[in-house]
Design a protein around this motif. Structure first.
Motif, mmCIF file in Angstrom:
data_model
loop_
_atom_site.group_PDB
_atom_site.id
_atom_site.type_symbol
_atom_site.label_atom_id
_atom_site.label_comp_id
_atom_site.label_asym_id
_atom_site.label_seq_id
_atom_site.Cartn_x
_atom_site.Cartn_y
_atom_site.Cartn_z
ATOM 1 N N TYR A 1 1.022 -0.967 0.216
ATOM 2 C CA TYR A 1 -0.177 0.169 0.112
ATOM 3 C C TYR A 1 0.107 1.205 -0.459
ATOM 4 O O TYR A 1 0.351 2.134 0.331
ATOM 5 C CB TYR A 1 -0.734 -0.010 1.174
ATOM 6 N N PHE A 2 2.230 1.020 -0.050
ATOM 7 C CA PHE A 2 2.777 1.858 -0.661
ATOM 8 C C PHE A 2 2.868 3.004 -1.625
ATOM 9 O O PHE A 2 2.441 2.152 -2.210
ATOM 10 C CB PHE A 2 4.852 1.634 -0.228
ATOM 11 N N VAL A 3 3.179 4.082 -1.870
ATOM 12 C CA VAL A 3 3.437 5.000 -2.635
ATOM 13 C C VAL A 3 4.609 4.307 -3.997
ATOM 14 O O VAL A 3 4.315 5.577 -5.652
ATOM 15 C CB VAL A 3 3.130 6.634 -2.198
ATOM 16 N N SER A 4 5.399 4.546 -3.208
ATOM 17 C CA SER A 4 6.405 3.500 -3.898
ATOM 18 C C SER A 4 6.575 1.800 -3.823
ATOM 19 O O SER A 4 6.192 1.369 -2.702
ATOM 20 C CB SER A 4 7.519 4.614 -3.504
ATOM 21 N N ARG A 5 7.501 1.423 -4.954
ATOM 22 C CA ARG A 5 7.485 -0.098 -4.585
ATOM 23 C C ARG A 5 8.801 -0.499 -4.672
ATOM 24 O O ARG A 5 9.834 0.524 -5.085
ATOM 25 C CB ARG A 5 6.798 -0.906 -5.853
ATOM 26 N N ILE A 6 9.187 -1.339 -3.849
ATOM 27 C CA ILE A 6 9.891 -1.986 -3.644
ATOM 28 C C ILE A 6 10.445 -3.585 -3.846
ATOM 29 O O ILE A 6 10.063 -4.121 -3.126
ATOM 30 C CB ILE A 6 11.359 -1.671 -2.083
ATOM 31 N N THR B 1 -3.533 7.236 5.418
ATOM 32 C CA THR B 1 -3.133 5.689 4.575
ATOM 33 C C THR B 1 -4.492 5.197 3.287
ATOM 34 O O THR B 1 -5.114 6.352 3.025
ATOM 35 C CB THR B 1 -3.179 4.451 6.035
ATOM 36 N N ASP B 2 -4.101 4.436 3.062
ATOM 37 C CA ASP B 2 -4.957 3.741 1.431
ATOM 38 C C ASP B 2 -6.147 3.371 2.153
ATOM 39 O O ASP B 2 -6.313 2.898 3.067
ATOM 40 C CB ASP B 2 -4.078 2.645 0.877
ATOM 41 N N VAL B 3 -7.347 3.726 1.659
ATOM 42 C CA VAL B 3 -8.706 3.171 1.659
ATOM 43 C C VAL B 3 -8.821 1.783 2.010
ATOM 44 O O VAL B 3 -9.554 1.196 3.033
ATOM 45 C CB VAL B 3 -9.813 4.160 1.272
ATOM 46 N N LEU B 4 -8.314 1.371 1.252
ATOM 47 C CA LEU B 4 -7.592 -0.321 1.149
ATOM 48 C C LEU B 4 -6.895 -0.686 2.578
ATOM 49 O O LEU B 4 -7.427 -1.931 3.056
ATOM 50 C CB LEU B 4 -7.217 -0.429 -0.474
ATOM 51 N N MET C 1 -0.709 5.115 -7.487
ATOM 52 C CA MET C 1 -0.386 3.988 -7.179
ATOM 53 C C MET C 1 0.884 3.619 -7.917
ATOM 54 O O MET C 1 0.174 3.413 -9.413
ATOM 55 C CB MET C 1 -1.272 3.517 -6.149
ATOM 56 N N PRO C 2 1.447 3.529 -7.674
ATOM 57 C CA PRO C 2 2.111 1.999 -8.688
ATOM 58 C C PRO C 2 0.917 1.163 -9.616
ATOM 59 O O PRO C 2 0.681 -0.071 -8.297
ATOM 60 C CB PRO C 2 3.008 1.677 -7.796
ATOM 61 N N GLY C 3 1.568 0.528 -10.404
ATOM 62 C CA GLY C 3 0.175 0.039 -11.497
ATOM 63 C C GLY C 3 -0.932 0.858 -12.007
ATOM 64 O O GLY C 3 -1.466 -0.218 -12.950
ATOM 65 N N GLY C 4 -0.964 1.650 -11.699
ATOM 66 C CA GLY C 4 -1.645 3.091 -11.930
ATOM 67 C C GLY C 4 -3.169 3.143 -11.850
ATOM 68 O O GLY C 4 -4.013 3.733 -11.760
ATOM 69 N N ARG C 5 -3.458 2.720 -10.191
ATOM 70 C CA ARG C 5 -4.710 2.730 -9.687
ATOM 71 C C ARG C 5 -4.478 4.006 -8.808
ATOM 72 O O ARG C 5 -3.013 4.591 -9.040
ATOM 73 C CB ARG C 5 -4.782 1.860 -8.504
ATOM 74 N N ARG C 6 -5.306 4.712 -8.928
ATOM 75 C CA ARG C 6 -5.368 6.271 -7.954
ATOM 76 C C ARG C 6 -6.238 5.745 -6.803
ATOM 77 O O ARG C 6 -7.028 5.385 -6.188
ATOM 78 C CB ARG C 6 -6.157 7.207 -8.770
ATOM 79 N N ARG C 7 -5.218 6.488 -5.848
ATOM 80 C CA ARG C 7 -5.446 5.755 -4.127
ATOM 81 C C ARG C 7 -6.324 7.007 -3.545
ATOM 82 O O ARG C 7 -6.479 8.436 -3.546
ATOM 83 C CB ARG C 7 -4.357 5.772 -3.443
ATOM 84 N N ASP C 8 -7.042 6.142 -2.963
ATOM 85 C CA ASP C 8 -8.174 7.377 -1.560
ATOM 86 C C ASP C 8 -7.888 7.872 -0.330
ATOM 87 O O ASP C 8 -7.208 5.950 -0.083
ATOM 88 C CB ASP C 8 -9.807 6.783 -1.714
ATOM 89 N N ALA C 9 -7.402 8.329 -0.570
ATOM 90 C CA ALA C 9 -6.560 8.579 0.882
ATOM 91 C C ALA C 9 -7.505 9.502 2.287
ATOM 92 O O ALA C 9 -8.667 9.251 1.984
ATOM 93 C CB ALA C 9 -5.444 9.429 0.740
ATOM 94 N N VAL C 10 -7.179 7.737 4.008
ATOM 95 C CA VAL C 10 -7.817 7.919 4.797
ATOM 96 C C VAL C 10 -7.148 8.861 5.041
ATOM 97 O O VAL C 10 -6.483 8.535 5.572
ATOM 98 C CB VAL C 10 -9.251 6.698 5.486
ATOM 99 N N PHE C 11 -7.723 9.619 6.671
ATOM 100 C CA PHE C 11 -7.210 11.099 7.076
ATOM 101 C C PHE C 11 -7.660 10.327 8.368
ATOM 102 O O PHE C 11 -8.928 9.486 9.277
ATOM 103 C CB PHE C 11 -7.251 12.422 6.659
ATOM 104 N N TYR C 12 -6.671 10.488 9.727
ATOM 105 C CA TYR C 12 -6.739 10.442 11.215
ATOM 106 C C TYR C 12 -6.202 11.553 11.671
ATOM 107 O O TYR C 12 -5.468 12.438 11.285
ATOM 108 C CB TYR C 12 -6.382 8.674 11.372
#
Length: 204
Positions: free
Chosen positions: A41-46, A138-141, A166-177
Motif C-alpha cells: 500500500y506504499f506510494v512506491s514499491r521495492i 493511509t490507503d482506504v484499502l 499508485m504503482p500499477g496505475g490505480r489512484r488511491r483514495d486516502a483516509v485521514f486520521y
C-alpha cells in the motif's frame, strides 16, 4: 530553531530508539526492506536492489533538505534495525504536521514497535514542538493500517478521493486520521498502559 531542525531528535524508551537517519543506515535497512509485501500500500514499491537504492536516496535527500524528519527505528530487544517513520508536511505556522512514511520489516510487525514509535513521535510533536494537530493518512484499502491508527487513539476524519497515483496505475483514495492537542493526555495514557496487540502495525 525551526520545526525541521527540532523534529530531528533522538527519541527512545525501553522498547525502541528513534534517531535521525544517516547515509550509514543504507545497509541495515536494506536487510529488512526487500520483501514486496511490506510495500503493498506504499506510494512506491521495492521489488529489487535498484528500487531500494532509489528509495533510500530519495528518503535521505528529503531528510537532508528538511522536507521530512526521517527516523531510523531500532528494536531494543534485538538491537536490530526495525524500519523507519517520519515527520512530514510540517506546517509550523499552523502548528500542524504529519506522521507517516512508516514501514517495518516483517519480523518486527505485531511486536508493539509501531505503537511505541508512534508514542514517541506524538510525545515529541505535542510536548516539544508544541503542535496543535498531528495527522496520519493511509490507503482506504489498507484495513490493517486503519485498524492500527484507531488502536493508537487517532480519530478517523474522512476520505479524500483519487488522492494520488499508485504503482500499477490505480489512484488511491486516502483516509485521514488525527490526534489533537486537547486529546493528547488521554491518548498518551492509553498508549502507555495498553498491552501490545498483534498484527495491527500501520504502514504506508
Amino acid at each position: 530553531m525551526s520545526w525541521a531542525e527540532k523534529a530531528a531528535a533522538v527519541l527512545e524508551n525501553e522498547h525502541v530508539r528513534l534517531r535521525p537517519i544517516t547515509a550509514e543506515d543504507r545497509s541495515s535497512l536494506r536487510a529488512i526492506a526487500l520483501d514486496e509485501t511490506i510495500w503493498r500500500y506504499f506510494v512506491s514499491r521495492i521489488e529489487n536492489e535498484a528500487d531500494y537504492e532509489a528509495f533510500f536516496d530519495a528518503t535521505l535527500a528529503d531528510h537532508q533538505a528538511g522536507r521530512r524528519a526521517v527516523f531510523h527505528i531500532t528494536d531494543k530487544r534485538s538491537g536490530r534495525a526495525a524500519g523507519s517513520m517520519s515527520f512530514g508536511n510540517m506546517a509550523e505556522a499552523d502548528r500542524r504536521l504529519e506522521i507517516g512514511w512508516s514501514w517495518l520489516g516483517l519480523d518486527f510487525q505485531g511486536q508493539g514497535i509501531n505503537r511505541w514509535a508512534k508514542y514517541l513521535l506524538l510525545e515529541h510533536a505535542f510536548e516539544q514542538l508544541d503542535a496543535e494537530r498531528v495527522e496520519f493518512k493511509t490507503d482506504v484499502l489498507n484495513k490493517q493500517a486503519r485498524k492500527g491508527l484507531l488502536n493508537i487513539g487517532a480519530s478517523e476524519e474522512g476520505v479524500l478521493r483519487s488522492f494520488n497515483p499508485m504503482p500499477g496505475g490505480r489512484r488511491r483514495d486516502a483516509v485521514f486520521y488525527s490526534v489533537l492537542r486537547a486529546e493528547w493526555p488521554e491518548v498518551k495514557g492509553q498508549l502507555a498502559a495498553r498491552p501490545k496487540v498483534a498484527r495491527t502495525e500501520p504502514v504506508g
